[in-house]
Design a protein around this motif. Sequence first.
Motif, mmCIF file in Angstrom:
data_model
loop_
_atom_site.group_PDB
_atom_site.id
_atom_site.type_symbol
_atom_site.label_atom_id
_atom_site.label_comp_id
_atom_site.label_asym_id
_atom_site.label_seq_id
_atom_site.Cartn_x
_atom_site.Cartn_y
_atom_site.Cartn_z
ATOM 1 N N LEU A 144 -11.653 3.851 -43.530
ATOM 2 C CA LEU A 144 -10.380 3.146 -43.509
ATOM 3 C C LEU A 144 -10.327 2.206 -44.709
ATOM 4 O O LEU A 144 -11.179 1.334 -44.862
ATOM 5 C CB LEU A 144 -10.225 2.350 -42.214
ATOM 6 N N THR A 180 -7.683 -0.279 -47.369
ATOM 7 C CA THR A 180 -6.407 -0.990 -47.436
ATOM 8 C C THR A 180 -6.056 -1.295 -48.887
ATOM 9 O O THR A 180 -6.932 -1.546 -49.719
ATOM 10 C CB THR A 180 -6.459 -2.298 -46.634
ATOM 11 N N PRO A 191 -10.584 -3.362 -45.071
ATOM 12 C CA PRO A 191 -9.716 -4.169 -44.210
ATOM 13 C C PRO A 191 -10.437 -5.420 -43.733
ATOM 14 O O PRO A 191 -11.636 -5.403 -43.470
ATOM 15 C CB PRO A 191 -9.406 -3.220 -43.045
ATOM 16 N N SER A 250 -3.781 -2.299 -40.329
ATOM 17 C CA SER A 250 -3.764 -0.837 -40.245
ATOM 18 C C SER A 250 -3.334 -0.284 -38.894
ATOM 19 O O SER A 250 -3.125 0.926 -38.769
ATOM 20 C CB SER A 250 -5.154 -0.288 -40.574
ATOM 21 N N PRO A 307 -2.385 5.141 -40.120
ATOM 22 C CA PRO A 307 -2.361 3.693 -40.332
ATOM 23 C C PRO A 307 -0.951 3.131 -40.504
ATOM 24 O O PRO A 307 -0.099 3.734 -41.163
ATOM 25 C CB PRO A 307 -3.178 3.515 -41.615
ATOM 26 N N VAL A 316 0.831 -0.801 -41.258
ATOM 27 C CA VAL A 316 0.628 -2.214 -41.551
ATOM 28 C C VAL A 316 1.557 -3.039 -40.667
ATOM 29 O O VAL A 316 2.777 -2.971 -40.792
ATOM 30 C CB VAL A 316 0.899 -2.515 -43.036
ATOM 31 N N THR A 324 -1.541 -7.073 -47.483
ATOM 32 C CA THR A 324 -1.810 -5.633 -47.406
ATOM 33 C C THR A 324 -0.527 -4.845 -47.581
ATOM 34 O O THR A 324 0.434 -5.030 -46.827
ATOM 35 C CB THR A 324 -2.465 -5.269 -46.065
ATOM 36 N N ALA A 381 -2.330 1.221 -45.893
ATOM 37 C CA ALA A 381 -3.681 1.562 -45.454
ATOM 38 C C ALA A 381 -3.771 3.071 -45.324
ATOM 39 O O ALA A 381 -2.760 3.753 -45.123
ATOM 40 C CB ALA A 381 -4.009 0.882 -44.125
#
Length: 288
Positions: free
Chosen positions: A127, A129, A144, A166, A212, A214, A221, A224
């Motif tokens: 994962l 970001t 993240p 995410s 994902p 946000v 961010t 993601a």
Amino acid sequence: MTSALVPGSWLIVVGVDLDSAEVARLALGHGDDPNALLALHGWHVLRVRDVLRHPVDRQVLTMTFVVVPSLRQPQKIEPLTSQVQSRPGADLVGQAIPEGDAPEGEVALRHQRIAAYAVVTSSRGFLMTQFSERTGAEGQWGLPGGGLEAEEAPDRAVLREVWEESGQVIEVSDLALIATSRWVGVAPGGHLEDYHAVRVVYRAVCPEPTEPVVHDVGGTTASATWLLPADLDLLALTPGWRSILRDVTRLGVGGADVSDVVMAPDETDCPDHRQHDPDADDRARPQP
């Protein structure tokens, strides 16, 4: 037992031996790195064990490391400099700002930030970001996570941050490492800043990965994504986060073993490379 505490210390570094007996208790000063601090007192760090809030005084955070005696002799501990001189950063660990960028004699405001991040894996990969325009690394990618709220435990903070950035529900497996850096220069708000970042990095898994989303819209961010290990080199990862990812996963670029990768000197603290600074996301400030 090694001890060097000062009144009002709220970041404490503890060293324990292989039998879990405490052998060192030190205050983490502004700009200090816990591994280097323990080394100065004659201890070699084997691994980080935990990071916990004090059960009574929730403002105090204790970082515990498993240590063994170092082969090197302890070095003389120099007192921390209380002020930055007219050329800020010239004698500090971290980035010296270009001459002429700050008024002569201006004292840098100290800012220390504790943040929690996670190397999250699932059946869909890692994962990652992407930093937004509110950071100094817009369009680049990292892990993240984010800053701790008042009295928040790091392992709880990382669960919250991953969800906000995410929409993923994760399970923290273990504490991977603690990374620190120091930067001296002009902050996004325009003032001179002596910035100390302390990052607590966990390993985590996502049992049921989803697309994902946000949730913290308008934050640091932008987006993601899940990415397979072999495709990590497709992202514009900041050098700092790429290095941390290698340390935690033992993967190099494109999934190669870290032993096959020759690490070049990290130039992210140089003024000309500030846009690649791994702390750029940390230094984001709320917009008026």
